[in-house]
Design a protein around this motif. Structure first.
Motif, PDB file in Angstrom:
ATOM      1  N   THR A 151       4.601  -0.069   0.210  1.00 48.45           N
ATOM      2  CA  THR A 151       6.559  -0.173   0.243  1.00 48.45           C
ATOM      3  C   THR A 151       7.152  -0.245  -1.006  1.00 48.45           C
ATOM      4  O   THR A 151       6.699  -1.142  -1.590  1.00 48.45           O
ATOM      5  CB  THR A 151       6.659  -1.179   1.293  1.00 48.45           C
ATOM      6  OG1 THR A 151       5.925  -1.036   2.633  1.00 48.45           O
ATOM      7  CG2 THR A 151       8.207  -1.354   1.462  1.00 48.45           C
ATOM      8  N   GLU A 200       6.350   4.220   0.912  1.00 50.83           N
ATOM      9  CA  GLU A 200       7.490   4.113   2.157  1.00 50.83           C
ATOM     10  C   GLU A 200       8.592   3.473   1.555  1.00 50.83           C
ATOM     11  O   GLU A 200       8.316   2.314   0.941  1.00 50.83           O
ATOM     12  CB  GLU A 200       6.921   3.300   3.367  1.00 50.83           C
ATOM     13  CG  GLU A 200       5.769   3.638   3.999  1.00 50.83           C
ATOM     14  CD  GLU A 200       5.561   2.775   5.243  1.00 50.83           C
ATOM     15  OE1 GLU A 200       6.276   1.900   5.784  1.00 50.83           O
ATOM     16  OE2 GLU A 200       4.576   3.159   5.933  1.00 50.83           O
ATOM     17  N   GLU A 201       9.845   4.109   1.537  1.00 48.04           N
ATOM     18  CA  GLU A 201      10.901   3.579   0.878  1.00 48.04           C
ATOM     19  C   GLU A 201      11.605   2.378   1.839  1.00 48.04           C
ATOM     20  O   GLU A 201      11.793   2.927   2.846  1.00 48.04           O
ATOM     21  CB  GLU A 201      11.690   4.538   0.180  1.00 48.04           C
ATOM     22  CG  GLU A 201      11.321   5.136  -1.003  1.00 48.04           C
ATOM     23  CD  GLU A 201      12.076   5.933  -2.011  1.00 48.04           C
ATOM     24  OE1 GLU A 201      13.181   5.531  -1.723  1.00 48.04           O
ATOM     25  OE2 GLU A 201      11.730   6.607  -2.642  1.00 48.04           O
ATOM     26  N   SER A 248       7.815  -2.330   7.775  1.00 49.12           N
ATOM     27  CA  SER A 248       7.267  -1.442   6.765  1.00 49.12           C
ATOM     28  C   SER A 248       6.137  -2.500   5.912  1.00 49.12           C
ATOM     29  O   SER A 248       4.846  -2.329   5.420  1.00 49.12           O
ATOM     30  CB  SER A 248       7.874  -0.967   5.821  1.00 49.12           C
ATOM     31  OG  SER A 248       7.374  -0.201   4.690  1.00 49.12           O
ATOM     32  N   PRO A 263      -1.103   3.197   1.410  1.00 50.46           N
ATOM     33  CA  PRO A 263       0.208   3.140   1.859  1.00 50.46           C
ATOM     34  C   PRO A 263       0.910   1.942   0.948  1.00 50.46           C
ATOM     35  O   PRO A 263       0.298   0.770   0.982  1.00 50.46           O
ATOM     36  CB  PRO A 263       0.438   2.943   3.316  1.00 50.46           C
ATOM     37  CG  PRO A 263      -1.001   3.107   3.739  1.00 50.46           C
ATOM     38  CD  PRO A 263      -1.894   2.894   2.572  1.00 50.46           C
ATOM     39  N   THR A 269       2.121  -1.892   5.610  1.00 54.43           N
ATOM     40  CA  THR A 269       1.638  -1.564   4.271  1.00 54.43           C
ATOM     41  C   THR A 269       0.970  -2.753   3.487  1.00 54.43           C
ATOM     42  O   THR A 269      -0.192  -2.648   2.753  1.00 54.43           O
ATOM     43  CB  THR A 269       2.623  -0.953   3.136  1.00 54.43           C
ATOM     44  OG1 THR A 269       3.580  -2.006   2.743  1.00 54.43           O
ATOM     45  CG2 THR A 269       3.192   0.381   3.824  1.00 54.43           C
ATOM     46  N   ASP A 313       0.702   6.510  -0.959  1.00 52.79           N
ATOM     47  CA  ASP A 313       1.692   7.008   0.205  1.00 52.79           C
ATOM     48  C   ASP A 313       2.865   5.746   0.237  1.00 52.79           C
ATOM     49  O   ASP A 313       2.845   4.851   0.794  1.00 52.79           O
ATOM     50  CB  ASP A 313       1.058   6.923   1.437  1.00 52.79           C
ATOM     51  CG  ASP A 313       0.296   8.102   1.602  1.00 52.79           C
ATOM     52  OD1 ASP A 313       0.446   9.144   0.894  1.00 52.79           O
ATOM     53  OD2 ASP A 313      -0.674   8.180   2.574  1.00 52.79           O
ATOM     54  N   SER A 366      13.122  -3.486   7.832  1.00 50.35           N
ATOM     55  CA  SER A 366      11.941  -3.309   6.853  1.00 50.35           C
ATOM     56  C   SER A 366      10.789  -4.189   6.765  1.00 50.35           C
ATOM     57  O   SER A 366       9.758  -4.225   5.917  1.00 50.35           O
ATOM     58  CB  SER A 366      12.807  -3.514   5.571  1.00 50.35           C
ATOM     59  OG  SER A 366      14.020  -2.973   5.366  1.00 50.35           O
TER      60      SER A 366
END
Lengths: 484, 484
Positions: free
Chosen positions: B7, B36-37, B60, B5, B64, B34, B57
């Motif tokens: 970001t 994540e935006e 995240s 993951p 990650t 993977d 944010s």
């Protein structure tokens, strides 16, 4: 014209050779000097003078106010302090001026058309050397930037540009981070620049500015900087121009000025008639202009340029295919002497004008116009260690909340500039050095007294918390005088 | 293998284009991500988030622990703080890593064989931004250097050198002036270096070191520095290698790491398919190595080198006679994608090894072994102005002598680091910021108590002298913890 008294020190290592060579050229060029010699350096250190200069020598410097100084050797071992720092501090030499010129194609450089003058503030910044260890883990140094100190150096940079026909003065600062200290320097630059409408003024954040200077120095002219940036970038500029062996410097005070080569005494080269006298010689050129002998400066400097151009080079400049003749220190000086009256043909000849006494000279610093100053709080710094670099801030917060009262209240606790209480993050790395900010308990900006701060310190002491330093918080004309 | 993951933030200006290009190459190269935006930058600032990132944010990033970040635009006007500073401080990103490589003869540079990595300490130094104005004339900034902070960055530099097969780590400091702060950094370097006998270790005073770096960068390998020197010299190194447009950087914390291009968001170039994605791409390569996908990093990096070598260049690299094809952002990414599996022939191909989990990894910082700390005095700083920059120190001396007593005695008064009382020189330039040093009246080094200091401050207050700050003086294991 009357001679000008000048104090001269021959120094250590290659110092005596390059001084003799320099004085030879100056004499041949007709410099009107009354030389007083003083001794500095190794022997003077070893005779028990901790700064490498005998007390009596200060009298000569104060009398002549002009000092031409060869490099010295500081003896190995402790207890010896820097001669340069002593001279600079004692005589208040606030400006360090270093012209960095390339002599392409006669001296190898990656920057063929470089001609930059670094004007470095010389008394302030972290270089005041005020340092403290107050906890197990943290060392502190104070960076001080003053209004008159910044005025002096910025004014000097513009006056220098005016006197030497320079087109632009650039200011390097880091005021996106150091908003107050570097911000002050920048603000003063912006205030003084418009007094010189004929000179272009611009500024760069020092990181980008340094990158551009190192890459395309031909885009710069005069650059003025606080002490630390100036120290680093004047060496960068001298090196990329060709060599630190080819640069001289002036150190200017209100009364006295000192002129020198920027290189060291190179003991291993000493006594072999090898050393290049050019750095000291170019320092002496700055001196001649300073003492208003521009005719001599011009004659000698152009002869030196012609010598460089003719390929008559000492070992350090010598390059097969470029140089014509490899000479010693003495022969180099004689070669320059033999060219007095000649001018370079490829390199640009220099011209120097006489000092102009202005009817209404600008003051080198202004008198203060004090603002209304109000005490509005205090940062109390603690040494506190609970065995972990993480997750202890709330525990300290509870202890410090307990000393609240008497009109002051704890606002925040920070660690190395990061707020950790209240509402800090558990993963913040914290050392044993904590800043507790107290403001008026009716709200930030309300007046606070020294007596309240003293009472607060007493409560800290009673609570067994180890206060290591304080910083008072002030407003000036209603505006905050402290960072977040 | 499982995906990692990560970001990702597309940023502002050219950010979205270069991120799309970078992710295109990564996908083609088989990166196992993977994504994540999160949104950062201009719109997030304008929506009322003062640091350009929404509170959610952070979740995240914490989840990650890996952040690939495109450049952003900070809106004009006040009230907006630096996103980078917020991320760095919040997540404790203590190391900034910037490889600066030249790609001669395919990208123009004066330094054809440069391959330097700058390892910059990222949390301390004057960059903590702790500043105070306490007098009319003087601004102060605190420079803080900590033992664990220095350990973290020096350890990181050596571990980096080991992991990437580097031969030498050089330390830049100015500890001939800042003996305590920079001295601590140097001491820790000297203590950690011998743990890596296979790696050469040396150090330079930062002024000469910077000059050598700017002139002959090929002589350096990894360079580790405190924050300010690192900020300036990482920009110098990137610029002289070819362009800041070609450099990526990593920001490493104990938990989270952030990867980015070092250039800005270039709003004027945005949306035109012009921008060079190489800086962000090279940041992403550092990320792939960090998350242990060395196979993908090697494949993609070598394809990029081959693209550069084939002369497929964006506008900023394009040079008649060197470049073969001028392409846009998208076409550049496709050209790299098309070369996956190829290696450069003139430039040196890269190889990356898998992360090795050591059985007994070295701790990134040590726990303290506290020394015996003794309070032995205090520096009391005053705001005092008598209308002149000269010759007033003795008058102040007399006033301060009057507050002596109760076991403390005035030892010296200094102004910007220069001793002015007793036996000062009348020509010393003094500003309104004075340091009065008090020690045990039985002699320096004798014990002093907090209560004595508080009593002293009370007497200053009663005498109407304006104390603006204090710095306690300590000995550690009997050695002075303060400068002269």
């Amino acid at each position: 014209m009357a001679n000008t008294p000048v104090t001269v020190a021959h120094g250590d290592g290659i110092g005596p050779e390059i001084m003799t060579a320099t004085l030879h050229i100056l004499k041949e060029a007709g410099a009107r000097l009354d030389i007083e010699e003083i001794e500095i350096g190794k022997q003077v250190y070893l005779a028990g003078n901790s700064a490498g200069i005998a007390p009596a020598s200060w009298d000569s410097l104060r009398r002549t106010k002009v000092f031409l100084k060869a490099p010295i050797t500081t003896p190995q071992g402790g207890g010896f302090s820097s001669l340069n720092v002593a001279v600079r501090k004692t005589l208040g030499l606030y400006a360090n001026i270093r012209p960095c010129v390339s002599y392409h194609p006669f001296v190898q450089t990656k920057h063929p058309s470089m001609d930059v003058v670094i004007v470095r503030e010389n008394e302030e910044d972290t270089y005041t050397g005020i340092e403290y260890r107050q906890t197990d883990q943290v060392e502190e140094c104070l960076k001080l930037i003053s209004r008159p100190g910044s005025e002096k150096i910025v004014r000097y940079a513009f006056e220098y540009a005016k006197k030497f026909g320079r087109k632009k003065v650039t200011c390097f600062i880091k005021d996106n981070i150091m908003k107050r200290t570097d911000g002050l320097f920048h603000k003063i630059f912006d205030r003084i620049a418009p007094e010189y409408p004929e000179i272009e003024a611009d500024h760069w954040i020092v990181d980008i500015g340094a990158a551009k200077l190192a890459d395309t120095p031909e885009n710069f002219d005069v650059i003025v900087m606080p002490n630390l940036y100036g120290d680093v970038l004047s060496d960068v500029a001298a090196q990329i121009a060709g060599s630190v062996g080819l640069a001289g410097a002036a150190n200017i005070g209100e009364q006295v000025a000192m002129f020198e080569a920027i290189h060291g005494s190179a003991p291993r080269r000493a006594g072999q008639n090898l050393a290049n006298p050019s750095g000291l010689f170019l320092g002496a050129i700055l001196m001649l202009v300073h003492i208003n002998q521009p005719d001599v400066a011009e004659l000698a400097h152009n002869a030196w340029l012609k010598t460089i151009e003719d390929g008559v080079h000492t070992y350090d400049m010598y390059k097969e295919g470029i140089s014509k003749e490899r000479v010693g220190t003495k022969e180099f000086a004689e070669a320059v002497g033999a060219r007095l009256g000649q001018k370079p043909e490829t390199l640009k000849p220099v011209t120097y004008a006489a000092n102009v006494a202005e009817a209404d000279p600008k003051p080198i610093y202004s008198m203060p116009e004090p603002q209304k100053k109000e005490l509005v709080g205090v940062d109390v710094f603690l040494d506190w260690w609970k065995g972990s670099f993480h997750g202890v801030a709330n525990e300290l917060g509870a202890l410090v909340e307990a000393v609240n009262g008497d009109g002051l209240k704890l606002q925040t606790i920070a660690n190395r500039g990061v707020k950790v209480y209240p509402n800090g993050l558990p993963d913040t790395f914290t050392v044993d050095h904590w800043r507790c900010r107290f403001v008026n308990d009716a709200g930030e900006g309300g007046a606070v007294t020294h007596a309240q701060i003293i009472a607060l310190l007493k409560k800290f002491d009673e609570a067994g918390l180890d206060v290591i330093k304080t910083e008072n918080l002030y407003n000036f004309d209603g505006a905050k005088g402290y960072s977040a």
